[in-house]
Design a protein around this motif. Structure first.
Motif, PDB file in Angstrom:
ATOM      1  N   PRO A  24     -45.561  63.348 -35.924  1.00 35.26           N
ATOM      2  CA  PRO A  24     -45.625  64.765 -35.540  1.00 35.26           C
ATOM      3  C   PRO A  24     -44.991  65.628 -36.616  1.00 35.26           C
ATOM      4  N   TRP A  25     -45.666  66.722 -36.937  1.00 35.44           N
ATOM      5  CA  TRP A  25     -45.172  67.613 -37.989  1.00 35.44           C
ATOM      6  C   TRP A  25     -44.335  68.724 -37.385  1.00 35.44           C
ATOM      7  N   VAL A  26     -43.121  68.850 -37.855  1.00 36.54           N
ATOM      8  CA  VAL A  26     -42.253  69.950 -37.459  1.00 36.54           C
ATOM      9  C   VAL A  26     -42.293  70.970 -38.591  1.00 36.54           C
ATOM     10  N   ASN A  27     -42.870  72.111 -38.332  1.00 29.85           N
ATOM     11  CA  ASN A  27     -43.053  73.133 -39.356  1.00 29.85           C
ATOM     12  C   ASN A  27     -41.704  73.617 -39.891  1.00 29.85           C
ATOM     13  N   PRO A  28     -41.423  73.376 -41.185  1.00 27.15           N
ATOM     14  CA  PRO A  28     -40.142  73.808 -41.742  1.00 27.15           C
ATOM     15  C   PRO A  28     -40.167  75.232 -42.315  1.00 27.15           C
ATOM     16  N   PHE A  29     -41.351  75.862 -42.319  1.00 28.93           N
ATOM     17  CA  PHE A  29     -41.515  77.114 -43.037  1.00 28.93           C
ATOM     18  C   PHE A  29     -41.514  78.321 -42.093  1.00 28.93           C
ATOM     19  N   ARG A  30     -40.608  79.246 -42.330  1.00 27.26           N
ATOM     20  CA  ARG A  30     -40.557  80.442 -41.483  1.00 27.26           C
ATOM     21  C   ARG A  30     -41.599  81.481 -41.872  1.00 27.26           C
ATOM     22  N   ASP A  31     -42.302  81.264 -42.982  1.00 23.78           N
ATOM     23  CA  ASP A  31     -43.368  82.190 -43.385  1.00 23.78           C
ATOM     24  C   ASP A  31     -44.761  81.595 -43.156  1.00 23.78           C
ATOM     25  N   VAL A  32     -44.840  80.538 -42.345  1.00 27.45           N
ATOM     26  CA  VAL A  32     -46.118  79.937 -41.960  1.00 27.45           C
ATOM     27  C   VAL A  32     -46.118  79.778 -40.444  1.00 27.45           C
TER      28      VAL A  32
END
Length: 222
Positions: free
Chosen positions: A37-45
Motif C-alpha cells: 500500500p502506498w502512503v502518499n508522502p507529498f503534500r503537493d499531490v
C-alpha cells in the motif's frame, strides 16, 4: 546534436541553474514493492490531481522521489541531467566502462555517471561533442529522443510510427527527433498539447514526466 546556438545554450543553461537553485536535486529511490500500500508522502499531490496515479506509480516503483521529503514539485520543469539519471537508475545503475563525457559535466555532479553511461550507450549525443547541457530544461522532443534511444538500447520494439500530419506544428520537430516523436506519439508517451499541436520545443514538468515514465514502463518495457 540538437542544433542549438551558443546563445540558446547559454540561456537554457542559466534557466536550468536558476531552477536548480530553487528546488532540491532530484532523488531517485529503489526497493519499494509495488504491491505494498502506498502512503502518499507529498503534500503537493492529492487524489484529485490528474497526475496522482502516475506519481504514485513512479514513486512506488522506485522511478523517482520528490525534490524534498514531502514535496514532489509537480509543476517544476525536468532537466536533462535529471531524466538521464532516472533512466540510468531504472537500468540498474549500470557502471559505464569509460568516463568519456562532456566538458560541461562536472565529474562530481549527481548526474555525472549517468551521463557517462548514456553517452557510452548512444542514448544521448549532446548539443555537440563537448556540450551536454545537464542543467537545461528538457524539451518534449529531446525527452522523446532520449526515451527512444533508451528503448533501442534495451532492445524494445520501436517500430511503431504515428502520422503527425494532424499537428499544425509538426514541421517544428527537429530532424534528429522526427522518428522518436513519431514513435513516442504512437506509443502514447508524448501526446499533443492540444488536438492540433505537439509543441516539440516546449518543456516537460515533473508531473508530465511521471506520466510518461509510467506509460513507458507499462506499455513499452512490459
Amino acid at each position: 546534436c540538437y542544433g542549438i546556438s551558443e546563445q540558446q545554450y547559454a540561456d537554457q543553461s542559466a534557466q536550468g541553474k536558476r531552477l536548480a537553485s530553487n528546488i532540491a536535486t532530484i532523488t531517485v529511490v529503489h526497493g519499494t514493492k509495488a504491491e505494498e500500500p502506498w502512503v502518499n508522502p507529498f503534500r503537493d499531490v492529492t487524489e484529485s490531481d490528474w497526475f496522482y496515479d502516475d506519481v504514485r506509480f513512479a514513486n512506488q516503483n522506485g522511478l523517482f522521489n520528490g525534490v524534498e521529503k514531502d514535496l514532489f514539485a509537480p509543476e517544476e520543469s525536468m532537466t536533462r541531467g535529471m531524466l538521464v539519471t532516472v533512466l540510468w537508475r531504472l537500468d540498474g545503475e549500470t557502471a559505464p566502462k569509460t568516463a568519456t563525457t562532456f566538458t560541461d559535466v562536472d565529474a562530481n555532479a549527481y548526474y555525472a555517471t549517468a551521463v557517462y553511461w548514456a553517452r557510452m550507450n548512444g542514448i544521448v549525443a549532446g548539443y555537440s561533442d563537448e556540450l551536454f547541457g545537464p542543467d537545461d530544461i528538457i524539451t518534449r522532443e529531446q525527452m522523446a529522443t532520449i526515451l527512444y534511444r533508451y528503448a533501442q538500447y534495451k532492445g524494445y520494439d520501436t517500430t511503431a510510427k504515428a502520422d503527425l500530419s494532424r499537428y499544425t506544428d509538426a514541421a517544428q520537430v527537429g530532424s534528429y527527433a522526427v522518428d522518436a516523436i513519431r514513435w513516442a506519439n504512437a506509443e502514447g508517451l508524448v501526446n499533443g498539447t492540444s488536438a492540433t499541436t505537439l509543441t516539440p520545443k516546449g518543456s516537460a514538468t515533473r508531473a508530465q514526466v511521471a506520466v510518461i515514465l509510467t506509460r513507458f514502463c507499462q506499455n513499452v518495457s512490459k
